[in-house]
Enzyme design. Sequence first.
Site, PDB file in Angstrom:
ATOM      1  N   LYS A   1       6.503   0.499   7.191  1.00 31.46           N
ATOM      2  CA  LYS A   1       6.185   1.742   6.475  1.00 31.46           C
ATOM      3  C   LYS A   1       7.423   2.628   6.430  1.00 31.46           C
ATOM      4  O   LYS A   1       8.007   2.931   7.479  1.00 31.46           O
ATOM      5  CB  LYS A   1       5.025   2.477   7.166  1.00 31.46           C
ATOM      6  CG  LYS A   1       4.726   3.831   6.542  1.00 31.46           C
ATOM      7  CD  LYS A   1       3.286   4.269   6.722  1.00 31.46           C
ATOM      8  CE  LYS A   1       3.057   4.997   8.011  1.00 31.46           C
ATOM      9  NZ  LYS A   1       1.686   5.531   8.090  1.00 31.46           N
TER      10      LYS A   1
ATOM     11  N   ASP B   1      -9.943  12.874  10.901  1.00 31.47           N
ATOM     12  CA  ASP B   1      -9.642  12.526   9.519  1.00 31.47           C
ATOM     13  C   ASP B   1      -9.721  11.019   9.282  1.00 31.47           C
ATOM     14  O   ASP B   1      -8.954  10.473   8.496  1.00 31.47           O
ATOM     15  CB  ASP B   1      -8.247  13.067   9.165  1.00 31.47           C
ATOM     16  CG  ASP B   1      -8.044  13.189   7.664  1.00 31.47           C
ATOM     17  OD1 ASP B   1      -9.048  13.314   6.932  1.00 31.47           O
ATOM     18  OD2 ASP B   1      -6.873  13.140   7.222  1.00 31.47           O
TER      19      ASP B   1
ATOM     20  N   GLY C   1       0.822  -1.206   0.000  1.00 33.20           N
ATOM     21  CA  GLY C   1       0.000   0.000   0.000  1.00 33.20           C
ATOM     22  C   GLY C   1       0.847   1.242   0.000  1.00 33.20           C
ATOM     23  O   GLY C   1       2.059   1.198   0.235  1.00 33.20           O
ATOM     24  N   SER C   2       0.206   2.360  -0.292  1.00 31.21           N
ATOM     25  CA  SER C   2       0.906   3.635  -0.159  1.00 31.21           C
ATOM     26  C   SER C   2      -0.099   4.695   0.229  1.00 31.21           C
ATOM     27  O   SER C   2      -1.294   4.583  -0.077  1.00 31.21           O
ATOM     28  CB  SER C   2       1.605   4.004  -1.462  1.00 31.21           C
ATOM     29  OG  SER C   2       0.647   4.220  -2.450  1.00 31.21           O
ATOM     30  N   GLY C   3       0.389   5.674   0.946  1.00 32.66           N
ATOM     31  CA  GLY C   3      -0.481   6.753   1.405  1.00 32.66           C
ATOM     32  C   GLY C   3       0.272   8.056   1.346  1.00 32.66           C
ATOM     33  O   GLY C   3       1.372   8.130   0.775  1.00 32.66           O
ATOM     34  N   ALA C   4      -0.321   9.094   1.957  1.00 29.98           N
ATOM     35  CA  ALA C   4       0.287  10.415   1.937  1.00 29.98           C
ATOM     36  C   ALA C   4       1.685  10.374   2.557  1.00 29.98           C
ATOM     37  O   ALA C   4       2.557  11.151   2.200  1.00 29.98           O
ATOM     38  CB  ALA C   4      -0.590  11.403   2.688  1.00 29.98           C
TER      39      ALA C   4
HETATM   40  P1  AMP Z   1      -0.677   4.725   5.255  1.00 28.76           P
HETATM   41  O1  AMP Z   1       0.586   5.190   4.619  1.00 28.76           O
HETATM   42  O2  AMP Z   1      -0.522   4.469   6.716  1.00 28.76           O
HETATM   43  O3  AMP Z   1      -1.833   5.601   4.905  1.00 28.76           O
HETATM   44  O4  AMP Z   1      -0.994   3.300   4.613  1.00 28.76           O
HETATM   45  C1  AMP Z   1      -1.276   3.158   3.238  1.00 28.76           C
HETATM   46  C2  AMP Z   1      -1.906   1.804   2.958  1.00 28.76           C
HETATM   47  O5  AMP Z   1      -0.998   0.753   3.273  1.00 28.76           O
HETATM   48  C3  AMP Z   1      -3.157   1.495   3.787  1.00 28.76           C
HETATM   49  O6  AMP Z   1      -4.316   2.015   3.169  1.00 28.76           O
HETATM   50  C4  AMP Z   1      -3.162  -0.009   3.792  1.00 28.76           C
HETATM   51  O7  AMP Z   1      -3.728  -0.502   2.607  1.00 28.76           O
HETATM   52  C5  AMP Z   1      -1.701  -0.371   3.810  1.00 28.76           C
HETATM   53  N1  AMP Z   1      -1.224  -0.615   5.194  1.00 28.76           N
HETATM   54  C6  AMP Z   1      -0.648   0.293   6.015  1.00 28.76           C
HETATM   55  N2  AMP Z   1      -0.315  -0.258   7.193  1.00 28.76           N
HETATM   56  C7  AMP Z   1      -0.718  -1.555   7.134  1.00 28.76           C
HETATM   57  C8  AMP Z   1      -0.675  -2.657   8.054  1.00 28.76           C
HETATM   58  N3  AMP Z   1      -0.138  -2.516   9.254  1.00 28.76           N
HETATM   59  N4  AMP Z   1      -1.184  -3.834   7.647  1.00 28.76           N
HETATM   60  C9  AMP Z   1      -1.716  -3.960   6.406  1.00 28.76           C
HETATM   61  N5  AMP Z   1      -1.790  -2.965   5.504  1.00 28.76           N
HETATM   62  C10 AMP Z   1      -1.299  -1.772   5.846  1.00 28.76           C
END
Ligand code: AMP
EC number: 2.7.11.24
Length: 364
Positions: free
Chosen positions: A55, A151, A33-36
């Site tokens: 992460k 949020d 996954g990836s986020g902000a």
């Molecule tokens: P984040 O950067 O924290 O917003 O995470 C981005 C995406 O990574 C999330 O929407 C999840 O799909 C995935 N993800 C983050 N942390 C976890 C975790 N501990 N277990 C499984 N998937 C995760």
Amino acid sequence: MNKNKREREFYSLDVGDSTFTVLKRYQNLRPIGSGAQGIVCSAYDQILERNVAIKKLSRPFQNQTHAKRAYRELVLMKCVNHKNIIGLLNVFTPQKSLEEFQDVYLVMELMDANLCQVIQMELDHERLSYLLYQMLCGIKHLHAAGIIHRDLKPSNIVVKSDCTLKILDFGLARTAATGLLMTPYVVTRYYRAPEVILGMGYQANVDIWSVGCILAEMVRHKILFPGRDYIDQWNKVIEQLGTPSQDFLMKLNQSVRTYVENRPRYAGYSFEKLFPDVLFPADSDHNKLKASQARDLLSKMLVIDASKRISVDEALQHPYINVWYDPAEVEAPPPKIPDKTLDERDHTVEEWKGETHSLSKLET
Ligand code: AMP
């Protein structure tokens, strides 16, 4: 530890556009996954003999906002310990000194999917209400520690196939600007409450609005208030729920009130129209009752005026939710946050870096 030994402890691999440099104990990295904030990989931890999520915070010290967020996330993750909030297993950085300090890697429990993926599925009432119950337990625990999220969104909530759920992040800092885009990354705002959209004061039940939007989306399989921006989003809110009453408008500051008053007036729709029976899981004899309970809960969460919206405690007592009520989960002692002034403080990037560095368990 000397440099050579240190180099032997880490290895690098490319993940998408990024390079992960991780301790050798973490093997078999795969992007999930990836986020902000950055990219997340699953990995196998040879020491704990379990799968974990790692992460990499993306350029955490690129500016004050990112630096403060990284520090806040780390402090809060370290001290919050609740089954519905993601737990931190390890923190590390491959850089060996404060001068070189660049990257922060957070090692967390690994979950199976985020809620965006679950929203696509047809869930029965048991699962639906159990997921909601756990969200509310996690939120209540954060509130008990003085953390109001503001949020919550499906991408920041993760679940396992056994239907357990954890909240991934700690939302907006009290002093965070919510309005302007601060990164090129598109911020999802669909779940933000009217008081956040309209820049009003807020209380704990600001997070109930987001839970309402998430429940609605799980039922409809469509985003409830998909706005291109806050203005468009406000239109979507009033088109469906109706223009709020005069006493709500009186709580707005003058310029926002003028804008809101000048929107076309909408009567809104009843919750039976917005969420008809066909949307809810069918087939059991109890269904009618369950569907009407879920709809009743929605109608109490999706209330524009926060003073008339259900509280977290009331939601936990709602008939759709309270079947799961366990005092050990709901009333767990609040975490102690050592750094009370965290949200108010402003520092230079270098100062945040120093504070974050001392919290990152550096293998020096
Ligand atoms: P984040 O950067 O924290 O917003 O995470 C981005 C995406 O990574 C999330 O929407 C999840 O799909 C995935 N993800 C983050 N942390 C976890 C975790 N501990 N277990 C499984 N998937 C995760």
